[in-house]
Design a protein around this motif. Sequence first.
Motif, PDB file in Angstrom:
ATOM      1  N   CYS A  75     -10.153 -35.711  -0.850  1.00  0.00           N
ATOM      2  CA  CYS A  75     -11.070 -36.817  -0.595  1.00  0.00           C
ATOM      3  C   CYS A  75     -12.513 -36.333  -0.679  1.00  0.00           C
ATOM      4  O   CYS A  75     -12.832 -35.224  -0.234  1.00  0.00           O
ATOM      5  N   VAL A  76     -13.374 -37.178  -1.210  1.00  0.00           N
ATOM      6  CA  VAL A  76     -14.794 -36.842  -1.264  1.00  0.00           C
ATOM      7  C   VAL A  76     -15.327 -36.589   0.142  1.00  0.00           C
ATOM      8  O   VAL A  76     -16.239 -35.782   0.330  1.00  0.00           O
ATOM      9  N   CYS A  77     -14.718 -37.234   1.140  1.00  0.00           N
ATOM     10  CA  CYS A  77     -15.149 -37.012   2.525  1.00  0.00           C
ATOM     11  C   CYS A  77     -14.849 -35.597   2.999  1.00  0.00           C
ATOM     12  O   CYS A  77     -15.480 -35.111   3.938  1.00  0.00           O
ATOM     13  N   GLU A  78     -13.910 -34.909   2.354  1.00  0.00           N
ATOM     14  CA  GLU A  78     -13.606 -33.518   2.689  1.00  0.00           C
ATOM     15  C   GLU A  78     -14.517 -32.552   1.941  1.00  0.00           C
ATOM     16  O   GLU A  78     -14.697 -31.409   2.370  1.00  0.00           O
ATOM     17  N   ARG A 106      -9.589 -44.409  -6.347  1.00  0.00           N
ATOM     18  CA  ARG A 106     -10.084 -44.990  -5.099  1.00  0.00           C
ATOM     19  C   ARG A 106      -8.891 -45.403  -4.251  1.00  0.00           C
ATOM     20  O   ARG A 106      -7.972 -46.067  -4.715  1.00  0.00           O
ATOM     21  N   ARG A 107      -8.925 -44.979  -2.992  1.00  0.00           N
ATOM     22  CA  ARG A 107      -7.905 -45.369  -2.013  1.00  0.00           C
ATOM     23  C   ARG A 107      -8.644 -45.921  -0.801  1.00  0.00           C
ATOM     24  O   ARG A 107      -9.122 -45.165   0.041  1.00  0.00           O
ATOM     25  N   TYR A 111      -9.965 -36.867  -5.600  1.00  0.00           N
ATOM     26  CA  TYR A 111     -10.115 -36.145  -6.865  1.00  0.00           C
ATOM     27  C   TYR A 111      -9.031 -35.095  -7.016  1.00  0.00           C
ATOM     28  O   TYR A 111      -8.569 -34.515  -6.041  1.00  0.00           O
ATOM     29  N   TRP A 112      -8.645 -34.849  -8.261  1.00  0.00           N
ATOM     30  CA  TRP A 112      -7.704 -33.784  -8.571  1.00  0.00           C
ATOM     31  C   TRP A 112      -8.083 -33.170  -9.910  1.00  0.00           C
ATOM     32  O   TRP A 112      -8.758 -33.785 -10.731  1.00  0.00           O
TER      33      TRP A 112
END
Length: 143
Positions: A74-77, A106-107, A113-114
């Motif tokens: 996650c972009v938040c990570e 998007r979730r 991202y991967w």
Amino acid sequence: MNVAALIEGCQYRDMSKQELPIAQTASCCTSLQSAPLDEDQATDLAAVFKALGDPVRLRLLSMIAAAQADTGVCVCELTPAFDLSQPTISHHLKLLRQAGLVDSERRGTWVYYWLLPETTDKLAALLSRPASEWSRQPEEVAS
């Protein structure tokens, strides 16, 4: 040309660490030592290398590659690892995505991202040296 034979050639080379004659090697295995790049290949690769030329993007790619491929990261990570705003991190991730190095989904509120291993595998194949050159000393390779 038989696609299965090309795939087997790449797999044989990777698994056995032996070189096959160039005629038996697939385009996925072409390295800089076996054939020069044409203009289109150079343009495409320059975009990938340009995306990797920024330390933030290189670190982001490394973090994404180290994450679990089946769930993505996650972009938040990713954002807390940098002294940058979330929109700036998202911009860097967009450039990695445009270069074909990562993909996203998007979730809910967040984007995950991967890594796209087909692009990194192409880079690795392009930059790899034949196994016969690994034992040479740097001064021998230069001469």
